[in-house]
Design an enzyme around this catalytic site. Structure first.
Site, PDB file in Angstrom:
ATOM      1  N   LYS A 258       1.303  -1.293   0.065  1.00  9.06           N
ATOM      2  CA  LYS A 258      -0.402  -0.180  -0.244  1.00  9.06           C
ATOM      3  C   LYS A 258       1.155   1.476   0.210  1.00  9.06           C
ATOM      4  CE  LYS A 258      -1.730   2.659   3.029  1.00  9.06           C
ATOM      5  NZ  LYS A 258      -1.627   4.169   2.499  1.00  9.06           N
TER       6      LYS A 258
ATOM      7  N   GLU B 112       9.824   0.386  11.222  1.00 12.59           N
ATOM      8  CA  GLU B 112      10.705   1.953  10.321  1.00 12.59           C
ATOM      9  C   GLU B 112      10.404   3.043  10.273  1.00 12.59           C
ATOM     10  OE1 GLU B 112      13.522   0.521   9.211  1.00 12.59           O
ATOM     11  OE2 GLU B 112      13.522  -1.457   9.560  1.00 12.59           O
TER      12      GLU B 112
ATOM     13  N   CYS C 273      13.300  10.481   6.802  1.00  8.61           N
ATOM     14  CA  CYS C 273      13.707   9.880   8.560  1.00  8.61           C
ATOM     15  C   CYS C 273      14.602  10.093   8.770  1.00  8.61           C
ATOM     16  CB  CYS C 273      12.986   8.240   8.540  1.00  8.61           C
ATOM     17  SG  CYS C 273      14.047   7.501   7.314  1.00  8.61           S
TER      18      CYS C 273
ATOM     19  N   GLU D   8      10.046  14.546  16.065  1.00  7.85           N
ATOM     20  CA  GLU D   8      10.733  15.551  14.248  1.00  7.85           C
ATOM     21  C   GLU D   8       9.643  15.960  13.974  1.00  7.85           C
ATOM     22  OE1 GLU D   8       8.722  11.709  11.810  1.00  7.85           O
ATOM     23  OE2 GLU D   8      10.669  11.736  11.760  1.00  7.85           O
TER      24      GLU D   8
HETATM   25  P1  NAD Z   1       2.429   8.463   8.569  1.00 11.96           P
HETATM   26  O1  NAD Z   1       3.117   7.315   9.549  1.00 11.96           O
HETATM   27  O2  NAD Z   1       1.438   8.962   8.427  1.00 11.96           O
HETATM   28  O3  NAD Z   1       2.281   6.956   7.683  1.00 11.96           O
HETATM   29  C1  NAD Z   1       2.452   6.283   6.768  1.00 11.96           C
HETATM   30  C2  NAD Z   1       1.746   5.281   5.885  1.00 11.96           C
HETATM   31  O4  NAD Z   1       0.849   4.578   7.086  1.00 11.96           O
HETATM   32  C3  NAD Z   1       1.036   5.583   4.326  1.00 11.96           C
HETATM   33  O5  NAD Z   1       1.153   4.452   3.863  1.00 11.96           O
HETATM   34  C4  NAD Z   1      -0.242   5.693   5.161  1.00 11.96           C
HETATM   35  O6  NAD Z   1      -1.355   5.956   4.414  1.00 11.96           O
HETATM   36  C5  NAD Z   1      -0.442   4.482   6.098  1.00 11.96           C
HETATM   37  N1  NAD Z   1      -1.361   5.322   7.371  1.00 11.96           N
HETATM   38  C6  NAD Z   1      -1.605   6.319   7.990  1.00 11.96           C
HETATM   39  N2  NAD Z   1      -2.744   5.146   8.830  1.00 11.96           N
HETATM   40  C7  NAD Z   1      -2.849   4.494   9.050  1.00 11.96           C
HETATM   41  C8  NAD Z   1      -3.130   3.389   9.929  1.00 11.96           C
HETATM   42  N3  NAD Z   1      -3.680   3.464  11.105  1.00 11.96           N
HETATM   43  N4  NAD Z   1      -3.160   1.273   9.830  1.00 11.96           N
HETATM   44  C9  NAD Z   1      -2.467   1.895   8.770  1.00 11.96           C
HETATM   45  N5  NAD Z   1      -1.469   2.342   7.650  1.00 11.96           N
HETATM   46  C10 NAD Z   1      -2.339   3.527   8.547  1.00 11.96           C
HETATM   47  O7  NAD Z   1       4.154   8.555   7.915  1.00 11.96           O
HETATM   48  P2  NAD Z   1       3.800  10.032   6.432  1.00 11.96           P
HETATM   49  O8  NAD Z   1       3.746  10.556   7.314  1.00 11.96           O
HETATM   50  O9  NAD Z   1       3.433   8.879   4.788  1.00 11.96           O
HETATM   51  O10 NAD Z   1       5.520   9.689   6.620  1.00 11.96           O
HETATM   52  C11 NAD Z   1       6.442  10.282   7.272  1.00 11.96           C
HETATM   53  C12 NAD Z   1       7.306   9.614   8.450  1.00 11.96           C
HETATM   54  O11 NAD Z   1       7.743   8.299   7.989  1.00 11.96           O
HETATM   55  C13 NAD Z   1       8.012  10.027   9.684  1.00 11.96           C
HETATM   56  O12 NAD Z   1       7.999  10.047  10.511  1.00 11.96           O
HETATM   57  C14 NAD Z   1       9.226   9.529   8.677  1.00 11.96           C
HETATM   58  O13 NAD Z   1      10.230   9.712   9.515  1.00 11.96           O
HETATM   59  C15 NAD Z   1       8.618   7.760   8.939  1.00 11.96           C
HETATM   60  N6  NAD Z   1       9.855   6.933   7.800  1.00 11.96           N
HETATM   61  C16 NAD Z   1      10.642   6.226   8.706  1.00 11.96           C
HETATM   62  C17 NAD Z   1      12.197   5.817   7.486  1.00 11.96           C
HETATM   63  C18 NAD Z   1      12.894   4.921   8.290  1.00 11.96           C
HETATM   64  O14 NAD Z   1      12.981   4.184   7.679  1.00 11.96           O
HETATM   65  N7  NAD Z   1      12.539   4.500   9.420  1.00 11.96           N
HETATM   66  C19 NAD Z   1      11.440   6.379   6.301  1.00 11.96           C
HETATM   67  C20 NAD Z   1      10.922   7.059   5.692  1.00 11.96           C
HETATM   68  C21 NAD Z   1       9.532   7.475   6.642  1.00 11.96           C
END
Ligand code: NAD
Length: 498
Positions: free
Chosen positions: A178, A253, A287, A387
């Site tokens: 997804k 992650e 991230c 963050e």
């Molecule tokens: P997010 O947590 O808002 O969303 C991530 C994914 O989860 C999206 O596909 C979203 O649609 C989905 N999602 C949202 N609510 C959900 C739920 N209740 N159940 C299941 N899935 C759900 O994150 P974002 O805003 O898309 O990305 C930014 C964040 O990601 C930052 O905190 C960043 O640090 C982190 N990030 C971490 C890594 C890593 O490797 N550790 C890499 C990239 C980004």
């Protein structure tokens, strides 16, 4: 205006399906309408999981490691041929500069696909002997987990998609990916190429959809054997919670607030450049961005002056032009969040320094925030602890090595970090004490598919990439081989039987 890339559908069981709500994708670069996407509805998500489950048993479990690697190799060649389109799509959708997509995100994504197509460390079996039972031996099989549910964030869409797809496939799983509802374009383009590469229908399903509904279905489904999630720490907790309605493996992650320590014996010119690269690449929406600069007191003023000078010379403009340095902020909500957090910091007494004027130099209908330094951090203001996910770096000073380590570890996160020094022994000493999954020494952001990455503490559990990343998608089966003459058997059976 950016060109329109047309319509994208979800890829389920080898078909492009149109059920769901249509969404216009608007570019954060300049507000152009760049594509129309169907967001998967709940039926589509369930069908994708069913398809992944069906093909697992009908076909995929019988494939060899070599066959699976060959498919990845084929996919990498197709993506390579279309790398320019991928770079355009990635930049138009996320707002990252076309220079970054062309020279970093897309080539690395292809390299990483190839890494998994060719890596040789992963073996499907290994043999052991059992020291307690002479004359017996064992085979350890690294069996696939089954159907993987993969949930991807909006900031690095193509790379995150490949980081889940490739190791899961090598290990013999099928997958439902997804992508983020905000940045699904390169993942949905990849679906077209997965189809061209000839993956058996249903092995790789790629859908776009809302997290709280579609992501939740994936995390919760009893037919999904493992969840691989990348995103924020708060969403990660929800995913963990949803997944716990069954028993399944979850890798997370998550977010970070990564320390970047600069000692006074570092090569300052390189450390300044590297620190700016560490925080302002992708406008800080990575991230592992080095969002906490921890600099030795003796060089702090000089270091800040050098930083300000370099920032003031950056070129803001349209990210789709090759010479532009500054990426857009990917979503309107994220821009609001950055503004609010910086204002809150200001209210808490933090000094906000913005050496680069961007107004009038970036497209007026896009989302932008200038590179920002936060000085005057004392202790644990929210802005220095949480963050922000934007082009904002907080600055703290230290006097001793001990103090540097202590400030670096004073966070609930533990994703990445860097140490800048010309003293190799000090570098190793400090690196080995930082509570983070990655420590760069005299560098930042360099990614290798051979190296596992992931978080300590609230930055996650499990690892992605490298041999460890493949093993995350496996479970072991121990086959205990005894021959009939095994004398110990008689002793063991004698415990029960006369
Ligand atoms: P997010 O947590 O808002 O969303 C991530 C994914 O989860 C999206 O596909 C979203 O649609 C989905 N999602 C949202 N609510 C959900 C739920 N209740 N159940 C299941 N899935 C759900 O994150 P974002 O805003 O898309 O990305 C930014 C964040 O990601 C930052 O905190 C960043 O640090 C982190 N990030 C971490 C890594 C890593 O490797 N550790 C890499 C990239 C980004």
């Amino acid at each position: 205006m950016i060109k329109n890339f047309g319509n994208y559908q979800n890829y389920v069981g080898g078909e492009f399906v149109s059920e769901g709500k249509e969404k216009e994708i608007i570019s954060p670069v300049d507000g152009s309408k760049i594509a129309r996407v169907i967001l998967a509805n709940e039926d589509v998500a369930r069908r994708a999981i069913d398809e992944a489950n069906d093909v697992l048993y009908s076909k995929w479990l019988k494939t060899s490691l070599l066959e699976r690697k060959a498919l990845l190799e084929k996919l990498s060649n197709i993506v390579q041929e279309k790398s320019e389109l991928y770079a355009q799509l990635e930049s138009a959708n996320t707002g990252k500069t076309i220079r970054q997509s062309t020279l970093m995100d897309i080539p690395l994504a292809i390299d990483h696909l190839r890494y998994f197509a060719h890596e040789t460390e992963f073996k499907e079996t290994r043999e052991i002997t059992h020291p307690e039972y002479p004359g017996t031996n064992g085979i350890i099989q690294y069996a696939p987990l089954g159907v993987i549910g993969a949930i991807v964030p909006w900031n690095v869409p193509i790379m995150m998609t490949i980081w889940k797809l490739a190791p899961a496939i090598v290990a013999g799983n099928t997958i439902v990916i997804k992508s983020s509802q905000f940045t699904p374009l390169t993942a949905l383009e990849l679906a077209r190429d997965v189809d061209r590469a000839g993956f058996p229908h249903g092995t790789v399903n790629i859908i776009a959809g809302e997290g709280s509904t579609i992501g939740d279905i994936i995390a919760r489904s009893p037919k999904v054997n493992a969840v691989s999630f990348t995103g924020s720490t708060s969403t990660g907790k929800k995913v963990l919670n949803a997944a716990s309605s069954g028993i399944k493996k979850v890798t997370l992650e998550l977010g970070g607030k990564s320390p970047n320590i600069v000692f006074d014996d570092a090569d300052l010119e390189t450390a300044v450049k590297g620190s700016l690269f560490g925080i302002f690449l992708n406008s800080g929406q990575l991230c592992e961005s080095g969002s906490r600069l921890i600099v030795q007191k003796s060089i702090k003023s000089k270091f800040l002056e050098m930083m300000k000078d370099k920032i003031s010379k950056m070129n803001p403009g349209n990210p789709m032009q090759f010479e532009t340095d500054l990426s857009a902020i990917t979503t309107a909500d994220q821009l609001v969040k950055i503004r609010e957090m910086v204002s809150q910091g200001e209210a808490e007494g933090v000094k906000v320094i913005q050496p680069l004027a961007i107004e009038g130099r970036v497209p007026s209908m896009g989302f932008y925030y200038p590179p920002t330094i936060l000085a005057g951090i004392e202790g644990r203001q929210t802005i220095a602890m949480e963050e922000i996910f934007g082009p904002v770096v907080s600055v703290q000073e230290f006097e001793t090595e001990e103090e540097a380590v202590s400030i670096a570890n004073d966070t609930r996160y533990g994703l990445a970090s860097a140490v800048w020094t010309n003293d190799n022994k000090k570098a190793m000493r400090v690196a080995s004490r930082i509570e983070a999954g990655t420590v760069w020494v005299n560098d930042y952001h360099l990614l290798s598919a051979a190296a596992p990455r992931g978080g300590f503490k609230d930055s996650g559990v499990g690892r992605e990439l490298g041999l460890e990343g493949i093993l995350e998608y496996t479970q072991t089966r121990h086959i205990f081989l005894s021959n009939t003459e095994n004398a110990l058997k008689e002793i063991a059976y004698g415990l029960l039987l006369p």
